[in-house]
Design an enzyme around this catalytic site. Structure first.
Site, short mmCIF file in Angstrom:
data_model
loop_
_atom_site.label_atom_id
_atom_site.label_comp_id
_atom_site.label_asym_id
_atom_site.label_seq_id
_atom_site.Cartn_x
_atom_site.Cartn_y
_atom_site.Cartn_z
N ASP A 277 0.87 -1.17 0.00
CA ASP A 277 0.00 0.00 0.00
C ASP A 277 0.90 1.22 0.00
O ASP A 277 1.68 1.42 0.93
CB ASP A 277 -0.89 -0.05 1.26
CG ASP A 277 -1.56 1.29 1.58
OD1 ASP A 277 -1.62 2.15 0.70
OD2 ASP A 277 -2.01 1.45 2.74
N GLN A 294 -3.63 5.33 -5.27
CA GLN A 294 -3.47 3.89 -4.99
C GLN A 294 -3.97 3.47 -3.61
O GLN A 294 -4.75 2.53 -3.50
CB GLN A 294 -1.99 3.50 -5.14
CG GLN A 294 -1.76 2.00 -5.27
CD GLN A 294 -1.23 1.37 -3.98
OE1 GLN A 294 -1.17 2.01 -2.95
NE2 GLN A 294 -0.83 0.11 -4.07
N GLU A 295 -3.56 4.17 -2.56
CA GLU A 295 -3.99 3.77 -1.22
C GLU A 295 -5.49 3.95 -1.03
O GLU A 295 -6.19 3.07 -0.52
CB GLU A 295 -3.25 4.57 -0.15
CG GLU A 295 -3.71 4.20 1.27
CD GLU A 295 -2.89 4.84 2.35
OE1 GLU A 295 -2.60 4.17 3.36
OE2 GLU A 295 -2.53 6.03 2.23
N GLU A 296 -6.01 5.11 -1.45
CA GLU A 296 -7.43 5.39 -1.26
C GLU A 296 -8.31 4.39 -2.01
O GLU A 296 -9.34 3.94 -1.48
CB GLU A 296 -7.74 6.81 -1.70
CG GLU A 296 -7.17 7.89 -0.80
CD GLU A 296 -5.74 8.28 -1.11
OE1 GLU A 296 -5.17 9.14 -0.43
OE2 GLU A 296 -5.18 7.70 -2.07
#
Length: 563
Positions: A277, A294-296
């Site tokens: 992540d 990417q993380e969201e």
């Protein structure tokens, strides 16, 4: 009792009350939730506008209506827009007729779910003597929390109803956990006519509401673990400690195998691997705000990850967060402003012996906007040690203990009968006698000291352009750092997804050349440091791979199709 201590650490951040040894909801909250659980004909909650009025009443009953506890001002408009103007009437009827009552029932059961959790927490999950109860996992204190998917569902239902206290979360460096900002940003984008932004925010909410529809229809019965991992700055045997530059320079650990994917997504990879992540130091980043990278996105398609935001303060430079077992509920297309929910996902990952889905996610935060400083030794060490903290399996430190000892303490010489380290065998090496010459490490075969470790753990790393994009990291630098960290952590392989970044077009060729020459972690690290020094002083403006390739022989260059 330890479970009461755990409860006391998290209680200021929970909406429930405690009396003696029992958790409970205030009577007004119970009455309101019971009304909601009976459906819209009884509660009259059948629109987004009325739903937010009910949320406000619940918060007032929990004494969360004073100024320091105010929700985002545009949140009421966001709830109304989504449930009254956006979704189809039939979908709204199902939401208010089935899902809202289901969530109310789940919230009603939160006190009993928490009490059962604490009764069964310590020593659970096959870790005798290890605390696993819900608590604030403080910075610099490694620890793990096991939560049932049902308890996570109840906690996230509280997030949807914005029932968590806000005051003092900032003092503990805890991220946002209520959903008011998620809806508020949707309203702001919609009113400002930023169509693409409002659509990605709308589709984030669709992922969340889909998750609630799923769990209200059929509650999953697995477990999710949340672990804070720490590499102590000071030596703390038997734990691994934060390595210095000399450690990396002298490492004889072989480089693990690496496979490059120009297409595909980390979360779709089929191998059993630790999925990276690309995190913010505050877990979840802008998942519950306006972020959508990417993380969201990962937090939207695996919403159980959001539960960690309740009790995990921000990460320091020597910390990482590992989450195992989070189920994926949604499919999607796009990225950033083009992100779109694309329907239900049936997660077919099997369960491990602890009841967790075999999805392992490691949150590591890269330096943000490091500019030219990222080529400095201090920044290189910060990034490689951050990745190592995430990739290293601290629970198996008995295997790795020698890896982090001073060279003077032990030098084990074991003849190896293995087909070399290039086939993914997880090996670690120790040694002291190497000679640095012209930026390259020269070593003799008899000085290689290799210690075999358990081959049962074949869990590799699946990653990509960590810390690049919006964070401004150099893709070639970050790819190399992650490969070094994965190798030093004894991971058998690394799967690298380039997402079509042009700077990484030669990554496959360069890594295969390095593997064919059997470089060690120390050798590649020293080359990277040498390059970075030249980049920092302006001696070169080339990327790392182009800087490295001219030093190859003509035959090697022809093999790599280098002009």
């Amino acid at each position: 009792m330890e479970d009461r201590v755990d409860l006391e650490s998290i209680l200021p951040y929970l909406p429930v009350m405690v009396r003696s040894t029992s958790l409970f909801w205030p009577s007004q909250v119970v009455e309101a939730l019971k009304a909601l659980s009976r459906g819209p004909h009884h509660s009259r909650v059948d629109t987004g506008e009325v739903l937010f009025l009910a949320i406000s009443d619940l918060r007032q009953s929990l004494s969360l209506s004073h100024s320091s506890e105010r929700l985002a001002s545009s949140a009421p408009d966001g709830y109304a827009l989504f449930f009254d103007d956006l979704i189809f009437r039939a979908d709204a009827a199902k939401w208010f007729g089935d899902v809202v009552p289901g969530l109310a029932n789940l919230i009603l059961r939160l006190p009993s779910l928490l009490e059962a959790h604490y009764q069964n927490s310590d020593g659970s999950g096959g870790r005798e003597g290890v605390k696993t109860g819900l608590r604030v996992l403080e910075s610099q204190e490694p620890g793990i929390v096991f939560l049932s998917q049902e308890l996570i569902g109840a906690l996230l239902a509280c997030s949807f109803f914005c029932l968590f206290p806000i005051t003092n979360r900032g003092l503990k460096h805890l991220p946002t956990i209520n959903f008011d900002h998620l809806f508020a940003w949707y309203s702001c984008f919609f009113r400002s006519l930023y169509e693409s932004y409002s659509e990605k925010q709308e589709n984030k909410i669709k992922c969340i509401t889909h998750y609630f529809e799923r769990i209200c229809s059929c509650m999953p019965v697995g477990v999710v673990s949340f672990e804070r991992k720490v590499l102590p700055f000071e030596h703390c045997s038997p734990c691994a400690s934060y390595p210095k530059a000399d450690f990396w320079s002298k490492s004889f650990t072989p480089l693990c195998s690496i496979k490059i994917y120009r297409a595909g997504l980390i979360e779709d990879q089929s191998c059993e691997a630790l999925e990276v992540d690309f995190a913010n130091k505050y877990l979840g980043g802008g998942a519950l705000h306006r972020g959508c990278v990417q993380e969201e996105i990962r937090f939207m398609i695996n919403p159980e990850l959001i539960a960690g935001m309740l009790f995990l303060p921000s990460m320091a430079d020597n910390e990482a967060i590992e989450i195992v077992g989070a189920e994926r509920f949604s499919n999607y297309t796009g990225y950033g402003s083009s992100f779109r929910f694309s329907g239900d996902n049936v997660d077919r990952k099997g369960l491990d012996s602890l009841g967790r889905r075999r999805t392992r996610i490691i949150a590591i935060d890269a330096l943000c906007s490091p500019g030219k400083k990222q080529f400095g030794l201090e920044c290189l060490l910060r990034e490689i040690n951050k990745a190592l903290c995430g990739f290293f399996d601290q629970s198996r430190s008995w295997q790795h203990q020698r890896l982090f000892q001073d060279e003077e303490l032990s030098r084990t010489r074991i003849d190896q009968d293995v087909k070399g380290p290039l086939h993914g065998a997880p090996l670690t090496t120790l040694g002291t006698n190497e000679e640095i010459l012209g930026g390259q490490m020269i070593r003799s075969s008899e000085e290689k000291c290799i210690q075999h470790v358990d081959h049962q753990d074949q869990i590799g790393i699946a990653t990509g352009n960590w810390g690049c994009g919006a964070f401004g990291g150099d893709p070639e630098l970050k790819a190399t750092i992650q490969w070094l960290a994965a190798s030093q952590a004894l991971r058998p392989f690394i799967s690298y997804y380039t997402f079509g970044v042009g700077a990484l077009d030669t990554l496959d060729q360069v890594t295969q050349w390095i593997l064919s020459h059997e470089w060690t972690v120390g050798e590649l690290w020293n080359m990277l440091v040498d390059y970075s020094s030249q980049r920092l002083t302006g001696e070169t403006n080339l990327g790392f791979f182009r800087w490295l390739l001219p030093s190859l022989s003509t035959s090697d260059a022809m093999m790599l199709d280098v002009p």
